[in-house]
Design an enzyme around this catalytic site. Structure first.
Site, PDB file in Angstrom:
ATOM      1  NE  ARG A  62      37.011 180.518  72.557  1.00 42.56           N
ATOM      2  CZ  ARG A  62      37.369 180.604  71.274  1.00 42.56           C
ATOM      3  NH1 ARG A  62      37.233 181.748  70.627  1.00 42.56           N
ATOM      4  NH2 ARG A  62      37.851 179.571  70.628  1.00 42.56           N
ATOM      5  CD  GLU A  99      41.325 169.947  58.633  1.00 34.91           C
ATOM      6  OE1 GLU A  99      40.898 170.897  59.312  1.00 34.91           O
ATOM      7  OE2 GLU A  99      40.620 169.269  57.872  1.00 34.91           O
TER       8      GLU A  99
HETATM    9  P1  AMP Z   1      42.981 172.076  69.420  1.00 29.54           P
HETATM   10  O1  AMP Z   1      44.390 172.587  69.258  1.00 29.54           O
HETATM   11  O2  AMP Z   1      42.511 171.282  68.242  1.00 29.54           O
HETATM   12  O3  AMP Z   1      42.815 171.340  70.735  1.00 29.54           O
HETATM   13  O4  AMP Z   1      42.039 173.335  69.442  1.00 29.54           O
HETATM   14  C1  AMP Z   1      41.897 174.066  70.618  1.00 29.54           C
HETATM   15  C2  AMP Z   1      41.741 175.547  70.364  1.00 29.54           C
HETATM   16  O5  AMP Z   1      40.833 175.819  69.311  1.00 29.54           O
HETATM   17  C3  AMP Z   1      41.204 176.228  71.609  1.00 29.54           C
HETATM   18  O6  AMP Z   1      41.889 177.454  71.809  1.00 29.54           O
HETATM   19  C4  AMP Z   1      39.731 176.410  71.322  1.00 29.54           C
HETATM   20  O7  AMP Z   1      39.284 177.650  71.806  1.00 29.54           O
HETATM   21  C5  AMP Z   1      39.597 176.337  69.804  1.00 29.54           C
HETATM   22  N1  AMP Z   1      38.541 175.398  69.361  1.00 29.54           N
HETATM   23  C6  AMP Z   1      38.726 174.237  68.670  1.00 29.54           C
HETATM   24  N2  AMP Z   1      37.576 173.642  68.399  1.00 29.54           N
HETATM   25  C7  AMP Z   1      36.592 174.422  68.932  1.00 29.54           C
HETATM   26  C8  AMP Z   1      35.160 174.319  69.015  1.00 29.54           C
HETATM   27  N3  AMP Z   1      34.473 173.294  68.480  1.00 29.54           N
HETATM   28  N4  AMP Z   1      34.498 175.293  69.681  1.00 29.54           N
HETATM   29  C9  AMP Z   1      35.163 176.326  70.230  1.00 29.54           C
HETATM   30  N5  AMP Z   1      36.491 176.481  70.195  1.00 29.54           N
HETATM   31  C10 AMP Z   1      37.216 175.542  69.546  1.00 29.54           C
END
Ligand code: AMP
Length: 178
Positions: A62, A99
């Site tokens: 995205r 995770e």
């Molecule tokens: P992180 O590495 O944990 O910061 O996860 C970020 C990535 O996961 C991004 O590319 C987001 O598009 C996706 N992502 C994680 N959690 C969500 C959520 N609750 N809603 C939408 N996209 C998420």
């Protein structure tokens, strides 16, 4: 003028996707609203137009949508940061922990051209734990480019992901969810 309440109202919460307990922030309902999408892109253009951004790097998938739209508004190049195995030419990669287990992101070795030290804006739709964006910032610095800022449309503040990115660059989030 940025109307944060309006923008937030265009983002759909989908409970228990992709697994139980996760509330997925669905930005397709922002994208298909021309007023919301344009308002957001106008705001980002204003923020970055005088910052000499040479490349916008968008995180799969995205981040591609917002990043590519912003790059053309800024007269900058667009660079996709992709999941391992998707880019056809020689790549540089960075692993990061999930995770359970690991994931890996890549860019093309020549993604930012021959000159080093280009000003790069990193963008994704959402920051959760910050693991993906941290790996992306590291990756861009590994090829000796300058990460001007990491920009997110939505920040899930309660996960404190931005603390991981602040070690590498400034963080800007359009919308914060406490
Ligand atoms: P992180 O590495 O944990 O910061 O996860 C970020 C990535 O996961 C991004 O590319 C987001 O598009 C996706 N992502 C994680 N959690 C969500 C959520 N609750 N809603 C939408 N996209 C998420």
């Amino acid at each position: 003028m940025l109307d944060k309440e309006f923008l937030l109202s265009t983002i759909r919460d989908v409970p228990d996707f992709p697994k139980p307990g996760i509330v997925f922030k669905d930005i397709t309902t922002l994208l298909n609203n021309p007023k919301a999408f344009d308002m957001l892109m106008e705001h980002l253009q204003k923020r970055y137009e005088n910052k000499n951004i040479e490349f916008v790097a968008g995180i799969e998938s995205r981040g591609f949508i917002f990043g590519a739209a912003l790059a053309t508004r800024l007269g900058a190049g667009f660079v996709p940061v992709r999941k391992k195995g998707k880019l056809p030419y020689t790549t540089v990669s960075e692993k990061y922990s999930l995770e359970y287990g690991f994931d890996e992101i890549e860019i093309h070795i020549d993604a930012f051209g021959n000159k080093k030290g280009s000003n790069v804006l990193l963008i994704d739709d959402l920051i959760a734990t910050g693991g993906t964006a941290e790996a992306a910032a590291k990756l861009i610095q590994k090829v000796n480019e300058n990460v001007v800022e990491a920009c997110f449309i939505i920040n899930l503040k309660f996960l404190n992901g931005e603390d991981r990115i602040k070690k590498y660059t400034d963080v800007y989030s359009v919308l914060e969810i406490e």
